[in-house]
Write an enzyme that holds these catalytic residues in place. Structure first.
Site, PDB file in Angstrom:
ATOM      1  N   HIS A 265       0.812  -1.218   0.000  1.00 47.02           N
ATOM      2  CA  HIS A 265       0.000   0.000   0.000  1.00 47.02           C
ATOM      3  C   HIS A 265       0.843   1.263   0.000  1.00 47.02           C
ATOM      4  CE1 HIS A 265      -3.835  -2.161   1.716  1.00 47.02           C
ATOM      5  NE2 HIS A 265      -3.342  -2.738   0.623  1.00 47.02           N
ATOM      6  N   GLY A 266       2.129   1.144  -0.282  1.00 45.29           N
ATOM      7  CA  GLY A 266       2.969   2.317  -0.430  1.00 45.29           C
ATOM      8  C   GLY A 266       3.650   2.732   0.858  1.00 45.29           C
TER       9      GLY A 266
END
Length: 419
Positions: A265-266
């Site tokens: 998710h970064g």
């Protein structure tokens, strides 16, 4: 009381440090040249190392001697040898310790039990270190949380539709109040929840880690940081089912450099708030690449909260097929929890955020999303030298913003409210 038989297993060995740099991330020397260390091998304390026998008791006995060893203020080392697999139940390594530096040298593999029954409702950590200053945890070994059994619980809802069993999964490795912590060289696999959690620690160096979990493994953050300062993460590869790195409330002076992220998710600031006062400041993310992630660089805050996120920069960032490359979300909701029926205006102020030299491709048409709340909004947002195109040939991308104040130069796609 440790038996005299166990005490006979102590050995003093002079380790060559020529090829290892044990200086701290902020310049304070931890181990000097020619340092002598007292070593304690877990095999000498009855560990089987066969991956089937519970070796928790052997590790606890070894730790008692390591932590209590007097080494003229030098180093006490706990050795986990290569070529062996050690099954551990929940273990807590507690300080303070006698030696100035504690060295946990992992060359073998640690594995968690293949069951969700061992933890109980109150336990949230598999391996924990607390109150141990100048702790070095390194080696070329592996830490395998065997989380697939736990992930299945997230697919089972109660009659009320909430994920109670999913919420009670343990994180794999937790450090609390461990100032001067160094993590280096290890491989972390398949945690039931987050892989590494750093809480209430100062002057932390994390480098050359490899953190791996499937893309669909829930909440398996790579590194979570909270209530900590002067944390340096560098030269690591993180691919999990959630944030590669999440920086949570009470954290400051965090530097992330040379991290390859994806899947996941970064790299995220937050989530912040959730009904509490939260602050994050002086966070700098630089020379990082994100590939096939759900988000790129993200700031996320709950509504009905208070605090601030300020003095943040994202520089020299590369995206490859990232779904939401640049995102500020002041309307964040945790989907694993019950949503509030009435959402109030966010009061966590996001300000002084710089995005510079950011290039790559977006998997969605909204490449830049600055969704700031309608009351407080975001201020002093600076964007410079940004070029994000679509990962889909022939498709256009666009930028969106709401109640965002700042400046933008040389950016593609344009963000109209910043001009």
């Amino acid at each position: 009381m440790v038996s005299s038989l166990l005490l006979m297993h102590w050995s003093t060995t002079a380790y060559s440090l020529e090829n290892i740099d044990y200086s701290s991330a902020f310049g304070n020397e931890i181990l000097g040249e020619g340092t002598t260390t007292t070593a304690f091998d877990v095999m000498d304390y009855g560990a089987a190392g066969n991956g089937q026998t519970d070796d928790s008791q052997a590790f606890n006995k070894a730790w008692k001697d390591v932590c209590g060893a007097s080494t003229n203020q030098e180093v006490a080392t706990l050795q986990v040898p290569p070529g062996k697999t050690f099954l551990l139940g929940p273990v807590a390594f507690q300080g303070p310790c006698m030696a100035n530096t504690i060295h946990f040298q992992l060359q073998g593999t640690l594995i968690a039990p293949q069951s969700t029954s061992w933890a109980g409702d109150a336990l949230d950590t598999w391996i924990q270190f607390s109150g141990i200053h100048n702790l070095i945890f390194d080696g070329d070994g592996k830490i395998d949380g065997q989380g697939s059994f736990w992930w299945q619980s997230c697919k089972k809802k109660t009659i009320f539709g909430t994920f109670w069993s999913c919420q009670h999964r343990p994180r794999a490795l937790h450090f609390h109040n461990c100032n001067g912590l160094r993590l280096e060289g290890l491989t972390h696999l398949n945690s039931p929840r987050s892989h590494i959690s750093i809480n209430a620690c100062q002057d932390v160096s994390i480098s050359n880690l490899n953190i791996i979990a499937p893309e669909d493994s829930p909440n398996t953050d790579g590194i979570d940081i909270s209530a900590s300062s002067n944390v340096n993460i560098q030269d690591s590869r993180i691919g999990t089912g959630d944030d590669c790195v999440a920086i949570n409330g009470g954290s400051s002076f965090i530097n992330i450099t040379g991290v390859d992220c994806g899947p996941g998710h970064g790299i995220s600031i937050g989530s912040l708030g959730d009904g509490a006062y939260d602050t994050v400041q002086d966070v700098h993310v630089k020379n990082c690449n994100l590939k096939n992630t759900q988000n790129g660089v993200r700031i996320k805050t709950f509504q009905d909260a208070s605090g601030f996120a300020t003095n943040i920069s994202f520089e020299h960032i590369g995206f490859d097929n990232v779904r939401n490359p640049i995102i500020i979300d002041q309307f964040y909701q945790d989907k694993s929890k019950n949503s509030k029926e009435i959402l109030k205006a966010a009061v966590i102020e996001v300000s002084h955020v710089t995005y510079s030299d950011i290039h790559g491709t977006s998997a969605s048409d909204r490449a830049i999303d600055l969704s700031c709340d309608d009351v407080v909004g975001c201020s002093n947002i600076v964007m410079h030298n940004i070029n994000i195109t679509s990962a889909v040939p022939g498709q256009n991308v666009y930028g969106f913003c709401n109640n965002t104040r700042g400046t933008a130069t040389s950016i593609q796609p344009e963000v109209s409210c910043l001009f």
